[in-house]
Design a protein around this motif. Structure first.
Motif, PDB file in Angstrom:
ATOM      1  N   UNK A 137      93.896 -16.131  63.214  1.00 47.29           N
ATOM      2  CA  UNK A 137      92.550 -16.091  63.813  1.00 47.29           C
ATOM      3  C   UNK A 137      92.134 -14.690  64.265  1.00 47.29           C
ATOM      4  N   UNK A 138      93.138 -13.831  64.549  1.00 43.97           N
ATOM      5  CA  UNK A 138      92.843 -12.494  65.063  1.00 43.97           C
ATOM      6  C   UNK A 138      92.607 -11.485  63.942  1.00 43.97           C
ATOM      7  N   UNK A 139      92.851 -11.873  62.679  1.00 43.34           N
ATOM      8  CA  UNK A 139      92.746 -10.925  61.572  1.00 43.34           C
ATOM      9  C   UNK A 139      91.591 -11.311  60.656  1.00 43.34           C
ATOM     10  N   UNK A 140      90.669 -10.374  60.455  1.00 46.20           N
ATOM     11  CA  UNK A 140      89.540 -10.607  59.552  1.00 46.20           C
ATOM     12  C   UNK A 140      88.709 -11.800  59.972  1.00 46.20           C
ATOM     13  N   UNK A 199      79.113 -20.672  54.625  1.00 50.27           N
ATOM     14  CA  UNK A 199      80.176 -20.108  53.751  1.00 50.27           C
ATOM     15  C   UNK A 199      81.416 -19.798  54.582  1.00 50.27           C
ATOM     16  N   UNK A 200      82.545 -19.856  53.920  1.00 45.58           N
ATOM     17  CA  UNK A 200      83.783 -19.282  54.466  1.00 45.58           C
ATOM     18  C   UNK A 200      84.033 -17.986  53.701  1.00 45.58           C
ATOM     19  N   UNK A 201      84.212 -16.905  54.445  1.00 43.02           N
ATOM     20  CA  UNK A 201      84.398 -15.601  53.794  1.00 43.02           C
ATOM     21  C   UNK A 201      85.876 -15.227  53.807  1.00 43.02           C
ATOM     22  N   UNK A 202      86.383 -14.905  52.617  1.00 47.68           N
ATOM     23  CA  UNK A 202      87.785 -14.481  52.496  1.00 47.68           C
ATOM     24  C   UNK A 202      87.803 -13.060  51.938  1.00 47.68           C
ATOM     25  N   UNK A 203      88.898 -12.343  52.237  1.00 52.27           N
ATOM     26  CA  UNK A 203      89.061 -10.975  51.724  1.00 52.27           C
ATOM     27  C   UNK A 203      90.232 -10.948  50.743  1.00 52.27           C
ATOM     28  N   UNK A 204      90.081 -10.183  49.671  1.00 55.27           N
ATOM     29  CA  UNK A 204      91.146 -10.084  48.670  1.00 55.27           C
ATOM     30  C   UNK A 204      91.152  -8.703  48.018  1.00 55.27           C
TER      31      UNK A 204
END
Length: 887
Positions: A265-268, A212-217
């Motif tokens: 790349x450095x965030x989340x 999975x690719x995990x995204x935040x929203x």
């Protein structure tokens, strides 16, 4: 001459407010020769009523306009109101809702008729209030932003900018208010920090089961409109996924994995979702990667058919259901508390929805360059100058301006769409056919223009532009703009842009920015805090002049204005002082057997001799008046309104009333007639009224009319009388120095009596020990000293070193009051007890402040208070010991 015993401004303010208008004395004439002063009112919303923020602006505008008019300049203050698109439409829609009717039930034409009816019935409220507070505007030039002339100006600038390619129509991300039903500008959005949540969602990678690719929203409901996810090309964790795809949770649609620097790349997790139809940054990313727009939220903030099973429900309800579904499918990785800024409509506080919409825009960058240069080169000056930085910040980071609004009330976009060829015709007049193909099947664009578009033309459209009228030639550019800092970009910047574009000239030479009105605790006024001051209530209670004076005194440039009813009460006391001084003079003038009198209007005056010489008090007051006039002129001309008000307050109350009138009482004689003594007094009083007039117009007009009613050839109003000026010839430094010495002698005797707590009504023997010029002054002014200090005076050479009594020594003289024996003994007993008590208190305070444990535990604020009190006790002890020693 007879004045009411009590100062009741409500008895005469309405009369002068009406007379100023009906007499036409504020009507400007463009043919008049000489210097010109012009200023345009920031047009208040037609829906509005006067609030305390308006009151300070109106007071300052009125003060500066009256000042320039009294200088003999061709002064014009242009009044008017703004049609206030969204605000007015909302008010009328609320009224219709009470009848169970919507604007759509009526149709556009009938609804517009209703708004005009409402405007005719209620829209003049703020204008009536302006009349009540005496704004010296030229009502014959009253303007409304939807007047035919101003509407023509709006069309003219729209067409010009369109023809130059500076107005265009396109699909862009806008701030959409679902409640108002229109796009709104960035400046009409308030951002408030709110405690919310950050949800992490897992997107299955296509072709890699279990990965999975995990995204935040913060807005999970918008994921239904995702058209890509982004990773950074430099992020080695996802190097194998370049060109890959993920499955959009709950929807199943395949969406690409794109490479974009918006993924950090450095965030989340280094992965971000892209929803081009519902986020400004994602919209730009969508353009970079040619992504489709999937709109899942509509203009009413409801989920669209594109949202699949969530269609037809509110966006926030959809959020709950989306999260429940994700959790049920094991795709909700985490929920974390998160502080986020929520965007709210400034007008109705509905959460704003970013939507892609076809709108009209102004290309601002080419228009901003000359507007920036105009301020950089000094063609326009900001006062205080630090506000220029705010202006530059906005203008140097400017974005294209969305000028269309999905409303029915306002200036309709002058563009017609052709049903046959799809082209747009933009025209100054209503066309009958398509400008491209000639088809008659054309319909005008349904949108109206942003209210700030029309008000941006205000300084010159109100003067008749685009025609080269006499008003435009005479009064443009305007001299000054006075406004609040909150609309520097909304309005000030846009007026500069449009002024330069339309006329080639700046719209004004100077911009004076006043502060925000706050309460006594320096809190911003708001209805929720219950600290709002209604200016109409307080003007009724204290009088308009008192409210004006209280605001001006508290308004140094560059600072917020502290307003309280205590200040207004003090200002009313000042107005009452003016009234009582006039009443006292008029009563004594009548006893002298003289009629009211005032000198011919001049810039400056010198006193008349009395019995062959000019008394010191007359030389002093005329010189002081002259100095005051000079300083007040400088203060008003540089917009230091508070300084002008303080100078006038001090001169009239302290110098004229407390000293000059008190001394002149010695010279009042029944039946003396209008002698030189009276002519001197009335000359200073009349000039004082003129100096006070710009700040306090009502009381000064009332008293001036009574004073000058018998003078031949006088102007009809103090508003047109000459404003006093400084004259080098009228300066009398010697008199001012001598009078300062006299005040010091009288003040020393008064203070000595007060410090010794002696009966102020009992006349005491006094000796002033002095030599040289001071001795001559004390001898010649003996009567004045005896009267004002209530003493029987002797003047002796030398010092009071061996004299007995209450003493006060100064470098120039010594004063000794002979205290009666009985009072002397009582005074010794009182001072002895007071000294003992103070010594005890000081010892206790020093012991407390010397306690280490107490010092460690006590708050710093408490310690500061105790140290301050200790210093006061010690100072009082020193005074009491000195007083005892002098006895």
């Amino acid at each position: 001459m007879e004045l009411d015993k009590v100062y009741e401004p409500q008895r005469f303010e309405p009369h002068w407010a009406e007379w100023w208008e009906t007499s036409g004395i504020f009507k400007a004439d463009p043919a008049k020769r000489g210097r010109v002063f012009s200023i345009a009112i920031p047009p208040p919303n037609v829906t509005g009523s006067l609030h305390i923020g308006h009151m300070i602006g109106h007071t300052e505008m009125d003060m500066i306009t009256r000042y320039h008019r009294m200088l003999g300049e061709n002064a014009l203050w242009i009044p008017g109101t703004d049609h206030a698109g969204i605000a007015t439409q909302m008010v009328v829609e609320r009224e219709l809702a009470k009848e169970g009717v919507t604007r759509h039930d009526l149709g556009r034409e009938k609804f517009e008729e209703k708004v005009w009816e409402w405007k005719a019935k209620y829209g003049g409220n703020i204008e009536r209030q302006m009349r009540k507070i005496g704004d010296s505007v030229d009502w014959s030039r009253n303007r409304f932003t939807l007047d035919p002339g101003l509407s023509r100006a709006v069309r003219e600038i729209f067409v010009r900018l369109y023809e130059k390619g500076l107005i265009y129509r396109g699909e862009y991300m806008v701030n959409w208010c679902p409640r108002c039903g229109t796009a709104i500008s960035d400046l009409e959005v308030n951002h408030e920090d709110t405690q919310g949540s950050l949800w992490e969602i897992k997107y299955p990678v296509k072709g890699q089961p279990g990965r999975f690719l995990t995204v935040a929203t913060t807005r999970p409901e918008t994921m239904l409109g995702d058209t890509a996810v982004a990773i950074n090309a430099r992020d080695e964790r996802y190097a194998d996924l370049h060109g890959g795809f993920v499955a959009l949770p709950l929807v199943g649609r395949e969406i690409p994995i794109v490479l974009d620097d918006m993924a950090d790349p450095e965030f989340g997790t280094g992965v971000v979702k892209i929803t081009p139809a519902h986020d400004p940054n994602d919209f730009e990313a969508g353009k970079r990667h040619n992504l489709p727009h999937v709109r899942v939220i509509d203009a009413n903030a409801m989920m669209t058919a594109e949202a699949g099973g969530y269609a037809g429900i509110d966006r926030f309800e959809a959020r709950k259901r989306v999260l429940a579904s994700l959790e049920a499918q094991g795709l909700l990785a985490a929920t974390k508390p998160h502080n986020l800024p929520v965007s709210l409509c400034q007008r109705c506080r509905t959460v704003v929805e970013p939507l892609v919409s076809k709108q009209w825009f102004v290309r601002m960058e080419p228009l901003a360059k000359p507007a920036i240069e105009a301020v950089e080169t000094g063609r326009i000056e900001f006062i205080p100058e630090n506000w220029a930085n705010t202006y530059f910040h906005w203008m140097r980071n400017i974005r294209d301006w969305c000028i269309s609004r999905q409303l029915w009330w306002g200036h309709r976009v002058p563009a017609w769409h052709c049903e046959d060829c799809g082209e747009v015709t933009v025209s100054r007049t209503d066309p009958t056919a398509c400008g491209k193909c000639g088809s008659a099947k054309i319909a005008q664009d349904s949108d109206v223009l942003d209210t700030w578009f029309s008000s941006g033309l205000w300084p010159f459209s109100t003067l008749g532009w685009p025609d080269q009228t006499e008003d435009l030639k005479a009064y443009y550019p305007t001299s000054l703009l006075i406004t609040g800092f909150d609309i520097i970009f909304f309005w000030v910047a846009r007026m500069i842009v449009f002024g330069l574009e339309c006329t080639g000239e700046v719209p004004f030479r100077q911009v004076y920015i006043h502060g925000l009105v706050r309460d006594a605790e320096r809190q911003k006024m708001s209805k929720t805090k219950g600290n709002v001051i209604d200016p109409l209530e307080v003007t009724e209670k204290y009088g308009t002049d008192a409210v004006r004076m209280s605001l001006v005194l508290a308004a140094p440039p560059g600072t917020d204005i502290i307003s309280s009813e205590d200040r207004m009460q003090s200002a009313r006391a000042f107005a009452n002082k003016i009234w009582n001084a006039a009443r006292f003079l008029f009563l004594n003038l009548e006893r002298a057997g003289a009629e009211p009198w005032a000198p011919g209007e001049k810039d400056s005056y010198t006193p008349e001799p009395i019995d062959g010489s000019v008394p010191l008090e007359d030389r002093w007051i005329f010189s002081t008046l002259n100095t005051c006039a000079g300083e007040v002129n400088k203060a008003i001309a540089s917009y230091r309104f508070h300084e002008a008000a303080n100078l006038l307050w001090h001169f009239f109350w302290d110098d004229f009333c407390d000293w000059y009138i008190e001394l002149k009482k010695l010279r009042f004689r029944e039946g003396s007639g209008l002698d030189a003594n009276w002519r001197n007094i009335l000359t200073v009083f009349e000039a004082s009224l003129r100096l006070l007039h710009p700040a306090m117009p009502f009381i000064t007009e009332e008293l001036w009319q009574r004073l000058c009613k018998g003078r031949e050839g006088r102007t009809v109003s103090i508003s047109l009388a000459r404003f006093p000026q400084f004259s080098e010839e009228c300066a009398d430094a010697e008199a001012e120095a001598d009078f300062a010495q006299l005040r010091e002698i009288i003040g020393a005797a008064r203070n000595l009596r007060a410090d010794a707590k002696l009966d102020p009504k009992q006349q005491l023997d006094a000796v002033v020990y002095c030599d040289g010029a001071v001795a001559r002054l004390a001898s010649t002014q003996k009567e004045a000293i005896e009267k004002l200090a209530n003493v029987a005076l002797r003047v002796e050479p030398g010092t009071a070193q061996r004299a007995k009594g209450a003493k006060r020594a100064t470098p120039a003289f010594d004063v000794v009051l002979a205290v009666p024996a009985a009072q002397m003994e009582k005074q010794r007993e009182r001072l002895t007890k007071e000294i003992a008590s103070l010594q005890q208190v000081i010892a206790n305070s020093e012991r407390q402040l010397g306690n280490e444990d107490f010092l460690k535990k006590a708050p710093e604020k408490v310690l500061e208070t105790l140290r301050g009190k200790l210093a006061e006790y010690k100072s009082q002890l020193e005074k009491s010991q000195q007083a005892l020693a002098e006895l």
